[in-house]
Design an enzyme around this catalytic site. Structure first.
Site, PDB file in Angstrom:
ATOM      1  CE1 TYR A  50      -4.321   0.029  -0.359  1.00 36.17           C
ATOM      2  CE2 TYR A  50      -4.214  -1.816   1.170  1.00 36.17           C
ATOM      3  CZ  TYR A  50      -4.913  -1.066   0.226  1.00 36.17           C
ATOM      4  OH  TYR A  50      -6.183  -1.408  -0.120  1.00 36.17           O
ATOM      5  CD  GLU A  52      -4.731   4.307   0.962  1.00 36.85           C
ATOM      6  OE1 GLU A  52      -4.250   3.756   1.974  1.00 36.85           O
ATOM      7  OE2 GLU A  52      -5.930   4.514   0.791  1.00 36.85           O
ATOM      8  CG  ASP A 196      -9.372   9.817 -23.805  1.00 41.78           C
ATOM      9  OD1 ASP A 196      -8.323   9.187 -24.045  1.00 41.78           O
ATOM     10  OD2 ASP A 196     -10.387   9.286 -23.316  1.00 41.78           O
ATOM     11  CB  THR A 222      -5.206   3.597 -21.804  1.00 39.88           C
ATOM     12  OG1 THR A 222      -5.161   3.677 -23.227  1.00 39.88           O
ATOM     13  CG2 THR A 222      -6.642   3.722 -21.328  1.00 39.88           C
ATOM     14  CE  LYS A 225      -7.677   1.834 -25.529  1.00 47.43           C
ATOM     15  NZ  LYS A 225      -7.897   2.655 -24.332  1.00 47.43           N
ATOM     16  NE  ARG A 231      -5.960  -4.546 -19.913  1.00 49.59           N
ATOM     17  CZ  ARG A 231      -6.571  -4.176 -21.044  1.00 49.59           C
ATOM     18  NH1 ARG A 231      -7.563  -3.320 -21.006  1.00 49.59           N
ATOM     19  NH2 ARG A 231      -6.207  -4.677 -22.195  1.00 49.59           N
TER      20      ARG A 231
HETATM   21  N1  DSN Z   1     -12.516   0.008 -24.845  1.00 44.70           N
HETATM   22  C1  DSN Z   1     -11.522   0.823 -25.505  1.00 44.70           C
HETATM   23  C2  DSN Z   1     -11.552   0.662 -26.972  1.00 44.70           C
HETATM   24  O1  DSN Z   1     -11.654  -0.470 -27.391  1.00 44.70           O
HETATM   25  O2  DSN Z   1     -11.435   1.626 -27.710  1.00 44.70           O
HETATM   26  C3  DSN Z   1     -11.617   2.246 -25.120  1.00 44.70           C
HETATM   27  O3  DSN Z   1     -11.509   2.339 -23.753  1.00 44.70           O
END
Ligand code: DSN
Length: 413
Positions: A50, A52, A196, A222, A225, A231
């Site tokens: 932890y 925090e 985003d 994120t 990707k 993740r």
């Molecule tokens: N679920 C993702 C996508 O496939 O674009 C976006 O968060």
């Protein structure tokens, strides 16, 4: 004791998934295969702690090494994206977006984001998400004329509705986004601008897509990707918002940070600084352009006529099949895509008229233009006869053979 002996049920499922990933063509635009060291870091003892709070301001003892780890992740994120401030704690892209809203908006404030039916994300104002329930959410669409963002129309909506925040970025938009134009619009109405870049983060760091960092007050992403990390989520912002963002993440919407994930994010940020990563991003785009062109030659209508990034949308209307039918037929053939609404779709989100195809994962396998031609042929054959299960099993064998030549196990990245 090994997992295999202690929990055979779970061990077997993991082995099956390893096999699925190895033997399938992953064309889901938001998925990728992480490097082995990312798996190593995420599976390390860092998961035990932890921590925090933030570096030097923790609520528990024993955080000495975690301070160093988080500071490294923050510094690398700032360097990679050329940002003034980074918060590496968001558990996901959705948490990152939620924290940004929470930092400067009041519940009920107006936000303006891309309509999910036109490529936006759930958290950009969809009625089924917190973003559309806690805020007064309005949407902009792509133009009917060319299926591209129409900045004049977005400006008109903004001038009329005076949103407190404008959200740019998408989950299913195949073209470049002009963040500078969004800044101009935001300035005209005195709105905050949030970008985003979850999908295009890798392209942005590689300099292959305009970066929003200089234009947006907040940039969220994120890390798993095109960025090919673990993740998780990340927020970048101007220094003036640093305090607000940090306290919105913790204690605002999250408790303990996932330190094993933060360490893995740091490793991914370092990887993304390499020339090899830039070449990888370049090949992702080349592959997406080539695959979309091949599919167009096979008679598929590509939304907006092509792509500038890592993904494209295929309109299946003229083929007489739905996105759902295509997804099922392709999955049976070992090819993973997702059904996706196309702009002005007449079908619902569970059926759809289209599929979304992305090339980050197959490019990680080192596939290039030649393989995109093979993939196009495999997709086309599977979709020509969506109910022919034996044909799909034959194609699945061909997919397996192709994947064997580009084995994940042999990758040394
Ligand atoms: N679920 C993702 C996508 O496939 O674009 C976006 O968060």
């Amino acid at each position: 004791m090994k997992l295999e002996d202690r929990d055979k049920e779970m061990y077997d499922l993991i082995k099956l998934e390893e096999e699925r990933e190895e033997h399938s063509l992953i064309l889901i635009a938001s998925e990728n295969y992480v490097d082995k060291e990312i798996l190593e870091v995420q599976g390390s003892v860092l998961t035990n702690k932890y921590a925090e709070g933030y570096p030097s301001k923790r609520y528990y003892s024993g955080c000495r090494y975690y301070d160093d780890i988080e500071n490294i992740a923050i510094e690398r994120a700032k360097t990679l994206f050329k940002a003034e401030h980074a918060n590496v704690q968001p558990h996901s892209g959705s948490s990152a977006n939620m924290a940004v809203f929470y930092s400067v908006l009041n519940f009920g404030d107006t936000i303006l984001g891309m309509d999910i039916a036109h490529g936006g994300h759930l958290t950009h104002g969809s009625k089924v998400s917190f973003s559309g329930r806690l805020y007064k959410a309005l949407g902009y669409t792509v133009s009917k004329r060319d299926e591209l963002l129409d900045y004049d129309e977005i400006r008109e909506i903004a001038l009329r509705e005076k949103p407190k925040m404008i959200i740019t970025g998408a989950s299913a938009y195949p073209r470049m986004i002009d963040f500078m134009k969004f800044r101009e619009i935001a300035d005209q109405v005195g709105a905050f601008l949030m970008a985003d870049i979850a999908h295009i983060a890798g392209l942005v760091t590689a300099g292959l897509h305009q970066s929003p960092v200089e234009y947006a007050d907040f940039v969220t992403t994120t890390t798993h990707k095109t960025l090919r990390g673990p993740r998780g989520g990340l927020i970048l912002c101007k220094k003036e918002f640093a305090k607000k963002i940090d306290s919105a993440v913790f204690p605002g919407i999250q408790g303990g940070p996932l330190m094993h994930v933060i360490a893995a994010k740091a490793v991914a940020f370092k990887n993304a600084m390499s020339q090899e990563f830039v070449s990888y991003q370049d090949q992702i785009i080349k592959n997406a352009k080539h695959l979309s062109m091949c599919m167009e030659k096979c008679g598929y209508r590509i939304v907006s006529g092509g792509t500038d990034n890592h993904l494209f949308l295929v309109d299946l209307t003229s083929k007489g099949i739905t996105g759902n039918e295509a997804q099922i037929a392709l999955e049976r053939s070992g090819i993973m895509v997702n059904k996706n609404l196309i702009p002005f779709d007449t079908k619902g989100p569970n059926i759809t008229s289209g599929i979304r195809i992305g090339t980050p994962a197959v490019t990680t396998r080192k596939m290039k233009e030649k393989e995109m031609e093979t993939i196009c042929d495999l997709i086309d054959r599977a979709l020509k006869d969506v109910n022919n299960k034996s044909l799909h099993l034959e194609i699945k064998d061909e997919v397996k053979a192709l994947c064997k030549d580009f084995s994940l196990y042999s990758l040394n990245h």
